[in-house]
Design a protein around this motif. Structure first.
Motif, PDB file in Angstrom:
ATOM      1  N   PRO A 126       0.819  -1.207   0.000  1.00  0.00           N
ATOM      2  CA  PRO A 126       0.000   0.000   0.000  1.00  0.00           C
ATOM      3  C   PRO A 126       0.858   1.264   0.000  1.00  0.00           C
ATOM      4  O   PRO A 126       1.862   1.348   0.689  1.00  0.00           O
ATOM      5  N   GLY A 127       0.445   2.232  -0.796  1.00  0.00           N
ATOM      6  CA  GLY A 127       1.156   3.499  -0.874  1.00  0.00           C
ATOM      7  C   GLY A 127       1.908   3.688  -2.170  1.00  0.00           C
ATOM      8  O   GLY A 127       2.299   4.794  -2.489  1.00  0.00           O
ATOM      9  N   ASN A 160       2.176   4.457   4.570  1.00  0.00           N
ATOM     10  CA  ASN A 160       1.227   4.792   5.621  1.00  0.00           C
ATOM     11  C   ASN A 160       1.991   5.352   6.812  1.00  0.00           C
ATOM     12  O   ASN A 160       2.999   4.811   7.234  1.00  0.00           O
ATOM     13  N   GLY A 161       1.517   6.469   7.343  1.00  0.00           N
ATOM     14  CA  GLY A 161       2.159   7.073   8.501  1.00  0.00           C
ATOM     15  C   GLY A 161       3.408   7.866   8.174  1.00  0.00           C
ATOM     16  O   GLY A 161       4.165   8.229   9.065  1.00  0.00           O
ATOM     17  N   GLY A 186      -3.828   9.862   0.698  1.00  0.00           N
ATOM     18  CA  GLY A 186      -3.483   8.520   0.238  1.00  0.00           C
ATOM     19  C   GLY A 186      -2.243   8.538  -0.635  1.00  0.00           C
ATOM     20  O   GLY A 186      -1.153   8.739  -0.164  1.00  0.00           O
TER      21      GLY A 186
END
Length: 157
Positions: A21-22, A61-62, A36
């Motif tokens: 993801p990302g 993420n983060g 996102g």
């Protein structure tokens, strides 16, 4: 059935978010704001006049909206003297503009599966990876998935 490099890249880029993801193909990160996969675009200069187009930018993420990795796919086979130096210069520009300590070049095929270069004075590491596109689509996707995990580990180190 063998895939052409463009077909393999298209298939891989569509599935890249599923693998890690990302990951943001350029069509997504250039058009969305900072949510996102979003980004304000990739430009070399502070006035945003010189647009750059890396194939993938990864915003994990983060990460607070900061890029963690940049990848550029090259549809070249390594020659006996190696890959063109211009590819390395281009990746160094991407890393500099994005504020990244490392960047990744992915080639269609090479004499070795991996090579890396630490740039003098900056410490930026330019990674060169070679995919074997003679393999089946499932094997290529597995190799891309492993490569994405390796890149994520490097980005978080």
């Amino acid at each position: 059935m063998k895939q052409a490099p463009e077909e393999a890249k298209g298939s891989s880029s569509r599935r890249a978010p599923q693998l890690n993801p990302g990951w943001c193909p350029p069509s997504r990160h250039a058009s969305r704001r900072r949510t996102g996969c979003g980004s304000r675009g990739v430009h070399l200069d502070e006035d945003a006049r010189i647009r750059m187009r890396p194939d993938f930018v990864w915003y994990g993420n983060g990460s607070g909206g900061r890029p963690l990795a940049v990848v550029d796919a090259k549809y070249k086979v390594e020659k006996t003297r190696g890959y063109p130096d211009a590819d390395l210069y281009q990746m160094l520009a991407y890393c500099t503009a994005l504020g990244l300590p490392a960047g990744h070049l992915v080639y269609a095929k090479g004499n070795a599966p991996y090579g890396g270069h630490r740039v003098r004075e900056t410490g930026t590491v330019l990674h060169q990876h070679a995919l074997d596109l003679e393999r089946s689509p499932d094997e290529i996707l597995a190799e891309v998935g492993a490569l994405a995990r390796d890149m994520a580990a490097i980005a978080r180190a």
